[in-house]
Design a protein around this motif. Structure first.
Motif, PDB file in Angstrom:
ATOM      1  N   ARG A   1       0.873  -1.182   0.000  1.00 36.83           N
ATOM      2  CA  ARG A   1       0.000   0.000   0.000  1.00 36.83           C
ATOM      3  C   ARG A   1       0.909   1.231   0.000  1.00 36.83           C
ATOM      4  N   PRO A   2       1.124   1.845  -1.162  1.00 39.18           N
ATOM      5  CA  PRO A   2       2.081   2.969  -1.227  1.00 39.18           C
ATOM      6  C   PRO A   2       1.651   4.141  -0.366  1.00 39.18           C
TER       7      PRO A   2
ATOM      8  N   PHE B   1       7.121  -1.503 -10.384  1.00 34.68           N
ATOM      9  CA  PHE B   1       6.074  -2.285  -9.740  1.00 34.68           C
ATOM     10  C   PHE B   1       4.830  -2.325 -10.625  1.00 34.68           C
ATOM     11  N   HIS B   2       4.013  -3.346 -10.379  1.00 30.76           N
ATOM     12  CA  HIS B   2       2.791  -3.553 -11.139  1.00 30.76           C
ATOM     13  C   HIS B   2       1.593  -3.102 -10.326  1.00 30.76           C
ATOM     14  N   GLY B   3       0.586  -2.602 -11.008  1.00 29.20           N
ATOM     15  CA  GLY B   3      -0.670  -2.356 -10.331  1.00 29.20           C
ATOM     16  C   GLY B   3      -1.279  -3.672  -9.870  1.00 29.20           C
TER      17      GLY B   3
ATOM     18  N   THR C   1       0.145   7.117  -3.190  1.00 25.71           N
ATOM     19  CA  THR C   1      -1.080   6.583  -2.589  1.00 25.71           C
ATOM     20  C   THR C   1      -2.198   6.459  -3.622  1.00 25.71           C
ATOM     21  N   ARG C   2      -2.249   7.400  -4.563  1.00 28.48           N
ATOM     22  CA  ARG C   2      -3.321   7.416  -5.568  1.00 28.48           C
ATOM     23  C   ARG C   2      -3.357   6.164  -6.422  1.00 28.48           C
ATOM     24  N   LEU C   3      -2.255   5.398  -6.441  1.00 27.41           N
ATOM     25  CA  LEU C   3      -2.190   4.206  -7.295  1.00 27.41           C
ATOM     26  C   LEU C   3      -2.923   3.018  -6.688  1.00 27.41           C
ATOM     27  N   GLY C   4      -3.295   3.103  -5.422  1.00 32.05           N
ATOM     28  CA  GLY C   4      -3.886   1.942  -4.773  1.00 32.05           C
ATOM     29  C   GLY C   4      -2.824   0.888  -4.505  1.00 32.05           C
TER      30      GLY C   4
END
Length: 362
Positions: A30-31, A89-91, A36-39
């Motif tokens: 959890r960034p 990193f991957h979503g 943070t907006r990336l989930g």
């Protein structure tokens, strides 16, 4: 020793925990801060000692996914890079796997099946030259003709998935009745490869099964795990999909016809020789599974030696491997298939005998 991927994950946020893949170890994060907006996202690294049974075409799954995004391919995991550190990193696709919603042997819902056909459509639109991701090299590349493509699969499986492992697993294969010349140049499958009908080459996913489809909360079907993607015969992707999905018989027929209706207008000639060549690719998948499962299950059993679960696990493995041998008997031209009891005894003696320690489970 903390893994580099875990260190990178901890540097950008709170780590929810590892997510085990067969070839990569993933950490879900959890960034924090501006990310943070990336989930939730995931960071991965190759698993030490992972056993490969399929040939690879692209040098980097990350690069391929970036290319697919550039080309507008829908519902594939986004890839992000942190410029300051180079971290990739991957979503993380939130949802449930199709395997959880509809296990093997069960029919797939029409809405999900429609999206699977859309995935095949997006793949067949991409031809060699469209994708700029770097290949590993000519040794693991595509073939411009369908006969050469099947011959390449047979050679890879024979030499790298089988012969390369004979020094360690040869006694087990011998006990199970798998001959050393299986899939050789004089085998039935190798002979039939020369009769393949040529089809146009396109991008293949190579591993379209229920656990690699994620259904998000809105019902959209995402495709993950592109490590085995390549360019090649589109009929091979259909065969791999059919073999791994384990559709009920009636739906399997619908899938083949749906694939033909979807792909042929976009890639004329993709269905040429389907009636003759699809069974050949399915025979190859049945044969390939023998080499894959015999070794993987040996590692699983060896990991359990001395544990309370050993006896039950041994019985489960014996049934699984026996079933795989039954399915692979014809394409591998096996003289006989040992009984489940004989398979269990072979594994028990191999994994607890004088063969020495097996490789770490990959």
């Amino acid at each position: 020793m903390t893994s580099p991927a875990l260190q990178q994950a901890e540097a950008i946020g709170a780590v929810d925990g590892p997510l085990a893949g067969y070839h990569r170890e993933w950490y879900v994060v959890r960034p924090q801060g501006e990310l943070t907006r990336l989930g939730r996202v995931k960071i991965g690294e190759p698993r030490a000692g992972a056993l490969w049974f399929d040939r690879r075409y692209f040098a980097s799954e990350d690069e391929l996914l970036l290319e697919l995004a550039r080309l507008g391919v829908p519902r594939v995991p986004p890839v992000h890079r942190v410029r300051s550190t180079g971290t990739v990193f991957h979503g993380f696709i939130e949802g449930r796997t199709l395997a959880a919603l509809s296990p093997g042997g069960h029919p797939v819902e029409p809405a999900q099946l429609r999206q699977i056909m859309e995935r095949f459509a997006s793949l067949c639109r991409l031809r060699p030259g469209d994708v700029r991701a770097c290949p590993l090299g000519s040794d693991d590349g595509d073939s411009s003709d369908s006969s050469g493509f099947l011959r390449g699969l047979l050679e890879f499986t024979r030499e790298r998935a089988y012969h390369a492992r004979l020094p360690r697993f040869g006694p087990l294969f011998q006990r199970l009745g798998v001959p050393r010349d299986a899939l050789g140049p004089r085998s039935r499958l190798a002979t039939e490869a020369a009769r393949q009908t040529d089809r146009p080459v396109c991008l293949l996913h190579g591993d379209l099964h229920r656990a690699n489809f994620i259904v998000d909360p809105a019902g959209a079907l995402w495709t993950i795990d592109w490590e085995l993607a390549s360019f090649g015969d589109p009929l091979y992707d259909l065969a791999t999909h059919l073999y791994l999905m384990d559709y009920p018989a009636r739906q399997r027929t619908e899938v083949v016809e749906g694939w033909r209706r979807t792909v042929t207008p976009l890639l004329p000639g993709a269905d040429a020789g389907l009636a003759e060549d699809l069974p050949r690719y399915l025979d190859y998948k049945r044969a390939q599974s023998v080499f894959t499962d015999v070794v993987r299950q040996a590692v699983v059993v060896a990991d359990a030696v001395g544990s309370p679960a050993f006896a039950d696990l041994l019985g489960q493995v014996a049934k699984l491997v026996h079933d795989v041998l039954v399915r692979g008997a014809e394409p591998l031209e096996l003289a006989d298939v040992p009984s489940p009891g004989a398979v269990e005894l072979a594994y028990a003696e191999f994994c607890t005998g004088s063969n020495g320690p097996l490789p770490a489970r990959g």
